[in-house]
Design a protein around this motif. Structure first.
Motif, PDB file in Angstrom:
ATOM      1  N   GLN A  13       0.815  -1.217   0.000  1.00 23.16           N
ATOM      2  CA  GLN A  13       0.000   0.000   0.000  1.00 23.16           C
ATOM      3  C   GLN A  13       0.848   1.266   0.000  1.00 23.16           C
ATOM      4  OE1 GLN A  13      -2.574  -0.777   3.390  1.00 23.16           O
ATOM      5  NE2 GLN A  13      -4.175  -1.632   2.079  1.00 23.16           N
ATOM      6  N   SER A  14       2.054   1.185   0.574  1.00 22.90           N
ATOM      7  CA  SER A  14       2.950   2.343   0.565  1.00 22.90           C
ATOM      8  C   SER A  14       3.929   2.312  -0.602  1.00 22.90           C
ATOM      9  CB  SER A  14       3.724   2.413   1.887  1.00 22.90           C
ATOM     10  OG  SER A  14       4.541   1.259   2.061  1.00 22.90           O
ATOM     11  N   LYS A  15       3.837   1.277  -1.441  1.00 25.72           N
ATOM     12  CA  LYS A  15       4.727   1.100  -2.601  1.00 25.72           C
ATOM     13  C   LYS A  15       6.192   1.198  -2.180  1.00 25.72           C
ATOM     14  CE  LYS A  15       1.284   3.134  -5.708  1.00 25.72           C
ATOM     15  NZ  LYS A  15       0.776   1.846  -6.186  1.00 25.72           N
ATOM     16  N   ASP A  16       6.525   0.487  -1.127  1.00 26.50           N
ATOM     17  CA  ASP A  16       7.854   0.580  -0.520  1.00 26.50           C
ATOM     18  C   ASP A  16       8.857  -0.263  -1.305  1.00 26.50           C
ATOM     19  OD1 ASP A  16      10.096   0.655   1.117  1.00 26.50           O
ATOM     20  OD2 ASP A  16       8.916   0.644   2.963  1.00 26.50           O
ATOM     21  N   GLU A  17       9.734   0.408  -2.063  1.00 26.99           N
ATOM     22  CA  GLU A  17      10.683  -0.299  -2.929  1.00 26.99           C
ATOM     23  C   GLU A  17      11.749  -1.061  -2.142  1.00 26.99           C
ATOM     24  OE1 GLU A  17      13.809   3.377  -3.781  1.00 26.99           O
ATOM     25  OE2 GLU A  17      12.424   2.741  -5.346  1.00 26.99           O
ATOM     26  N   ARG A  18      11.888  -0.765  -0.846  1.00 30.15           N
ATOM     27  CA  ARG A  18      12.873  -1.498  -0.048  1.00 30.15           C
ATOM     28  C   ARG A  18      12.553  -2.988   0.016  1.00 30.15           C
ATOM     29  NH1 ARG A  18      12.694   1.311   5.596  1.00 30.15           N
ATOM     30  NH2 ARG A  18      10.480   1.080   5.087  1.00 30.15           N
ATOM     31  N   PHE A  19      11.278  -3.333  -0.191  1.00 33.45           N
ATOM     32  CA  PHE A  19      10.874  -4.731  -0.066  1.00 33.45           C
ATOM     33  C   PHE A  19      10.826  -5.457  -1.405  1.00 33.45           C
ATOM     34  CE2 PHE A  19       9.240  -2.671   3.756  1.00 33.45           C
ATOM     35  CZ  PHE A  19       9.702  -3.533   4.722  1.00 33.45           C
ATOM     36  N   ASP A  20      11.194  -4.769  -2.491  1.00 35.22           N
ATOM     37  CA  ASP A  20      11.267  -5.453  -3.790  1.00 35.22           C
ATOM     38  C   ASP A  20      12.283  -6.582  -3.696  1.00 35.22           C
ATOM     39  OD1 ASP A  20       9.475  -3.625  -4.716  1.00 35.22           O
ATOM     40  OD2 ASP A  20      10.875  -2.538  -6.001  1.00 35.22           O
ATOM     41  N   GLY A  21      11.875  -7.771  -4.080  1.00 36.65           N
ATOM     42  CA  GLY A  21      12.748  -8.944  -4.007  1.00 36.65           C
ATOM     43  C   GLY A  21      12.596  -9.722  -2.719  1.00 36.65           C
ATOM     44  N   TRP A  22      12.115  -9.061  -1.647  1.00 38.26           N
ATOM     45  CA  TRP A  22      11.873  -9.781  -0.385  1.00 38.26           C
ATOM     46  C   TRP A  22      10.678 -10.719  -0.531  1.00 38.26           C
ATOM     47  CZ3 TRP A  22      14.451 -10.029   4.205  1.00 38.26           C
ATOM     48  CH2 TRP A  22      15.440  -9.085   4.454  1.00 38.26           C
ATOM     49  N   PHE A  23       9.640 -10.244  -1.237  1.00 37.86           N
ATOM     50  CA  PHE A  23       8.456 -11.065  -1.490  1.00 37.86           C
ATOM     51  C   PHE A  23       7.782 -10.535  -2.746  1.00 37.86           C
ATOM     52  CE2 PHE A  23       6.785  -7.489   0.915  1.00 37.86           C
ATOM     53  CZ  PHE A  23       5.570  -7.206   0.302  1.00 37.86           C
ATOM     54  N   PHE A  24       6.777 -11.262  -3.242  1.00 38.34           N
ATOM     55  CA  PHE A  24       6.063 -10.875  -4.447  1.00 38.34           C
ATOM     56  C   PHE A  24       4.567 -10.900  -4.181  1.00 38.34           C
ATOM     57  CE2 PHE A  24      10.190 -12.271  -5.690  1.00 38.34           C
ATOM     58  CZ  PHE A  24      10.556 -11.436  -6.732  1.00 38.34           C
ATOM     59  N   LEU A  25       3.889  -9.906  -4.717  1.00 37.37           N
ATOM     60  CA  LEU A  25       2.441  -9.792  -4.579  1.00 37.37           C
ATOM     61  C   LEU A  25       1.773 -10.434  -5.786  1.00 37.37           C
ATOM     62  CD1 LEU A  25      -0.312  -8.480  -3.670  1.00 37.37           C
ATOM     63  CD2 LEU A  25       0.388  -6.493  -5.041  1.00 37.37           C
ATOM     64  N   VAL A  41      -2.401   1.072  -9.051  1.00 29.83           N
ATOM     65  CA  VAL A  41      -3.192   1.194  -7.829  1.00 29.83           C
ATOM     66  C   VAL A  41      -3.228  -0.158  -7.120  1.00 29.83           C
ATOM     67  CG1 VAL A  41      -5.475   1.711  -6.886  1.00 29.83           C
ATOM     68  CG2 VAL A  41      -4.602   3.016  -8.842  1.00 29.83           C
ATOM     69  N   PRO A  42      -2.892  -0.207  -5.831  1.00 27.87           N
ATOM     70  CA  PRO A  42      -2.887  -1.484  -5.116  1.00 27.87           C
ATOM     71  C   PRO A  42      -4.261  -2.154  -5.150  1.00 27.87           C
ATOM     72  CG  PRO A  42      -1.781   0.207  -3.824  1.00 27.87           C
ATOM     73  CD  PRO A  42      -2.439   0.906  -4.975  1.00 27.87           C
ATOM     74  N   PRO A  43      -4.305  -3.468  -5.266  1.00 29.46           N
ATOM     75  CA  PRO A  43      -5.594  -4.174  -5.278  1.00 29.46           C
ATOM     76  C   PRO A  43      -6.221  -4.194  -3.885  1.00 29.46           C
ATOM     77  CG  PRO A  43      -3.803  -5.746  -5.224  1.00 29.46           C
ATOM     78  CD  PRO A  43      -3.166  -4.386  -5.351  1.00 29.46           C
ATOM     79  N   LYS A  44      -7.449  -4.669  -3.829  1.00 33.66           N
ATOM     80  CA  LYS A  44      -8.091  -4.842  -2.528  1.00 33.66           C
ATOM     81  C   LYS A  44      -7.312  -5.872  -1.718  1.00 33.66           C
ATOM     82  CE  LYS A  44     -12.754  -3.759  -4.171  1.00 33.66           C
ATOM     83  NZ  LYS A  44     -14.132  -4.282  -4.351  1.00 33.66           N
ATOM     84  N   VAL A  45      -7.281  -5.665  -0.423  1.00 31.24           N
ATOM     85  CA  VAL A  45      -6.498  -6.537   0.451  1.00 31.24           C
ATOM     86  C   VAL A  45      -6.920  -7.990   0.311  1.00 31.24           C
ATOM     87  CG1 VAL A  45      -5.930  -7.054   2.854  1.00 31.24           C
ATOM     88  CG2 VAL A  45      -6.018  -4.682   2.080  1.00 31.24           C
ATOM     89  N   GLU A  46      -8.223  -8.219   0.182  1.00 31.48           N
ATOM     90  CA  GLU A  46      -8.699  -9.600   0.112  1.00 31.48           C
ATOM     91  C   GLU A  46      -8.273 -10.308  -1.166  1.00 31.48           C
ATOM     92  OE1 GLU A  46     -12.318  -6.873  -0.836  1.00 31.48           O
ATOM     93  OE2 GLU A  46     -10.560  -6.895   0.502  1.00 31.48           O
ATOM     94  N   ASN A  47      -7.786  -9.531  -2.158  1.00 28.93           N
ATOM     95  CA  ASN A  47      -7.346 -10.140  -3.406  1.00 28.93           C
ATOM     96  C   ASN A  47      -5.833 -10.333  -3.468  1.00 28.93           C
ATOM     97  OD1 ASN A  47      -9.965 -10.221  -4.440  1.00 28.93           O
ATOM     98  ND2 ASN A  47      -9.826  -8.126  -5.247  1.00 28.93           N
ATOM     99  N   MET A  48      -5.147 -10.011  -2.371  1.00 33.97           N
ATOM    100  CA  MET A  48      -3.698 -10.132  -2.336  1.00 33.97           C
ATOM    101  C   MET A  48      -3.265 -11.501  -1.820  1.00 33.97           C
ATOM    102  SD  MET A  48      -2.448  -6.505  -0.680  1.00 33.97           S
ATOM    103  CE  MET A  48      -2.953  -4.908  -1.316  1.00 33.97           C
ATOM    104  N   VAL A  49      -2.288 -12.081  -2.510  1.00 31.33           N
ATOM    105  CA  VAL A  49      -1.627 -13.304  -2.070  1.00 31.33           C
ATOM    106  C   VAL A  49      -0.129 -13.048  -2.170  1.00 31.33           C
ATOM    107  CG1 VAL A  49      -1.254 -15.766  -2.498  1.00 31.33           C
ATOM    108  CG2 VAL A  49      -3.505 -14.763  -2.888  1.00 31.33           C
ATOM    109  N   PHE A  50       0.640 -13.527  -1.227  1.00 27.10           N
ATOM    110  CA  PHE A  50       2.074 -13.230  -1.197  1.00 27.10           C
ATOM    111  C   PHE A  50       2.905 -14.495  -1.382  1.00 27.10           C
ATOM    112  CE2 PHE A  50      -0.106 -10.038   1.423  1.00 27.10           C
ATOM    113  CZ  PHE A  50       0.168  -8.923   0.647  1.00 27.10           C
ATOM    114  N   HIS A  51       3.959 -14.357  -2.175  1.00 25.56           N
ATOM    115  CA  HIS A  51       4.841 -15.487  -2.471  1.00 25.56           C
ATOM    116  C   HIS A  51       6.285 -15.108  -2.142  1.00 25.56           C
ATOM    117  CE1 HIS A  51       1.849 -17.988  -4.534  1.00 25.56           C
ATOM    118  NE2 HIS A  51       1.352 -16.847  -4.983  1.00 25.56           N
ATOM    119  N   PRO A  52       7.095 -16.089  -1.731  1.00 25.31           N
ATOM    120  CA  PRO A  52       8.486 -15.789  -1.361  1.00 25.31           C
ATOM    121  C   PRO A  52       9.434 -15.637  -2.532  1.00 25.31           C
ATOM    122  CG  PRO A  52       8.033 -18.113  -1.048  1.00 25.31           C
ATOM    123  CD  PRO A  52       6.726 -17.488  -1.440  1.00 25.31           C
TER     124      PRO A  52
END
Length: 486
Positions: A13-25, A41-52
């Motif tokens: 939601q903050s588009k924090d580039e420090r976390f690029d590569g740490w995980f994927f949305l 624009v960030p998707p709705k929270v309920e539509n987010m899944v995170f991968h390592p």
């Protein structure tokens, strides 16, 4: 980190580039996966899944975002901070080992069974070694599609795919475009120098280029390395041939130009250039830890984002470390240049003054000790190291502590040499050269203990980033290694 859903959501939601590569949305409604800093624009929270990993997202059926290009994110810093099985395996896969030797070859290098390697990678990265290697092949294919005019059949082979059909299917699955469509979308088609691949190497900001490029150039071996037109250039010995890398620092990325004799080496060359410049580091985490020490804090505040200059060839660096024992930087360069001129492999550099690859251990095995203009004891040390190198694993996938133990058992190899190799060849972020003269002088000027044992104890608060602390300590002196070349 991908399991900490709340933290991941905040980063997206903050588009924090420090976390690029740490995980994927991954977005379940679109079937697309992105980096956390994706500009859409960030998707709705309920539509987010995170991968390592990107491989895990691809394996789950998601395709790469065409806007943020998540496959070009900096690598996760976790794999360069650790020396466990998963970290070592990830570094070796990045170096192209699975494509060259398969999963059995990877397991053999690590000293584990294939089943153990697959199980642990799957548990932590969400993908096994084959899936991770496939994701890397897809990225290599995209780079070649967009930056060369190679026919697709040749390009498929150069990317490491077994067949053109597999190449086509993989590119279409990962990027939702055919190879021809990817090439048509390239921003600047036809502007590449023939025979040279140009790309950008991303990093996490901040980055302090002064010591990074200053050190590489100040210690560079004539014929193997040079500074030309604002770029550090060096020859590369690669699995299928050789190459020349040109690396120019910029505020957002490092401009990289690669001239390769065999394009199958592209992924390996990129991996080794990133390793050389420590581009997957997390400078915020490093600086936060070092900045808690009131004696180091002013140095960190002055030059945030210092990296540890490493090497593209660990065996080469080990030899150069011995040549640099108890001599000046200039003397060490002279010794290395003589070895290169006498035993290096000549190459052609159409764009500069690079003339040789650094000698292999086989080429140095027949070295006449009388030809070395150095003390007899150091000749014995060098020849002993050369003889031992085939049985030492100093690679990016090596075991740090085992390598230290094997090195220190060799005649003439002491703490300075061991820790220097650990820092720059093995990549241990906590390596610490307490006996180094520059470190000792810096410690004295800062009011730190100067006796090695006392300094080691005092440095415990800098762990696990003592190799980075060394860069700040060296920077207190007036030496060319601390300055970007003019």
């Amino acid at each position: 980190m991908h399991t900490d859903r709340e933290r991941c959501v905040r980063a997206v939601q903050s588009k924090d580039e420090r976390f690029d590569g740490w995980f994927f949305l991954a977005v379940v409604t679109t079937g697309i996966y992105c980096r956390p800093s994706c500009p859409v624009v960030p998707p709705k929270v309920e539509n987010m899944v995170f991968h390592p990993s990107a491989a895990a997202a691809q394996q789950a059926g998601f395709r790469a975002c065409k806007r943020c290009r998540p496959d070009t994110s900096p690598g996760s810093p976790r794999w360069n901070e650790r020396a466990d099985l998963v970290a070592r395996a990830t570094r070796l896969i990045g170096d192209g080992l699975v494509d060259r030797e398969g999963v059995p070859g990877l397991a053999a290098h690590l000293g584990y069974s294939v089943r153990q390697v697959e199980r642990q990678l799957l548990a932590e990265l969400g993908a096994g070694p084959l899936a991770l290697a496939r994701a890397q092949r897809a990225q290599t294919a995209r780079l070649l599609i967009e930056t060369t005019a190679l026919p697709m059949g040749d390009l498929a082979h150069a990317s490491g795919f077994a067949s053109v059909r597999t190449f086509n299917d993989t590119v279409r699955e990962v990027y939702a475009l055919t190879p021809s469509e990817l090439r048509a979308r390239a921003r600047k088609p036809g502007e590449q120098t023939p025979g040279v691949i140009s790309l950008r190497l991303p990093f996490r900001r901040p980055l302090c280029p002064d010591n990074l490029f200053g050190h590489l150039v100040a210690t560079g071996v004539p014929g193997v390395e040079e500074w030309r037109d604002g770029a550090y250039r060096r020859t590369l010995r690669l699995p299928h041939g050789h190459g020349i890398a040109s690396l120019r620092p910029g505020p957002e990325h490092v401009d990289c130009k690669l001239a390769l004799t065999d394009l199958r080496d592209l992924a390996t060359a990129i991996s080794r250039c990133r390793w050389l410049l420590d581009l997957d580091a997390d400078p915020v985490a490093v600086d936060d830890q070092l900045g808690t020490d009131p004696l180091l804090a002013p140095l960190v505040l002055k030059d945030p984002g210092r990296r540890v200059p490493r090497t593209t060839d660990p065996e080469e660096f080990a030899i150069r470390a011995v040549l640099g024992q108890q001599v000046s930087t200039a003397a060490a360069r002279t010794h290395a240049a003589r070895l290169v001129a006498a035993h290096g492999e000549p190459i052609t550099d159409r764009d500069g003054g690079l003339t040789h690859l650094f000698p292999t251990t086989d080429a140095l095995a027949e070295l006449d000790p009388e030809s070395l203009a150095m003390p007899r004891t150091r000749r014995v040390t060098l020849l002993g190291l050369v003889a031992a190198l085939p049985d030492l694993d100093l690679s990016i996938g090596g075991d740090w502590e085992r390598a230290r133990a094997e090195l220190v058992a060799l005649p003439g190899i002491g703490p300075w040499t061991v820790e220097t190799i650990a820092m720059r060849a093995l990549g241990d972020p906590d390596a610490f050269v307490a006996t180094d003269l520059g470190v000792k002088l810096a410690a004295e000027s800062l009011g730190l203990p100067t006796k090695p044992a006392d300094l080691v104890r005092r440095s415990a608060r800098w762990s696990p980033w003592r190799a980075y602390a060394v860069q700040h300590l060296w920077a207190t002196g007036d030496h060319a290694v601390n300055r970007m070349p003019a």
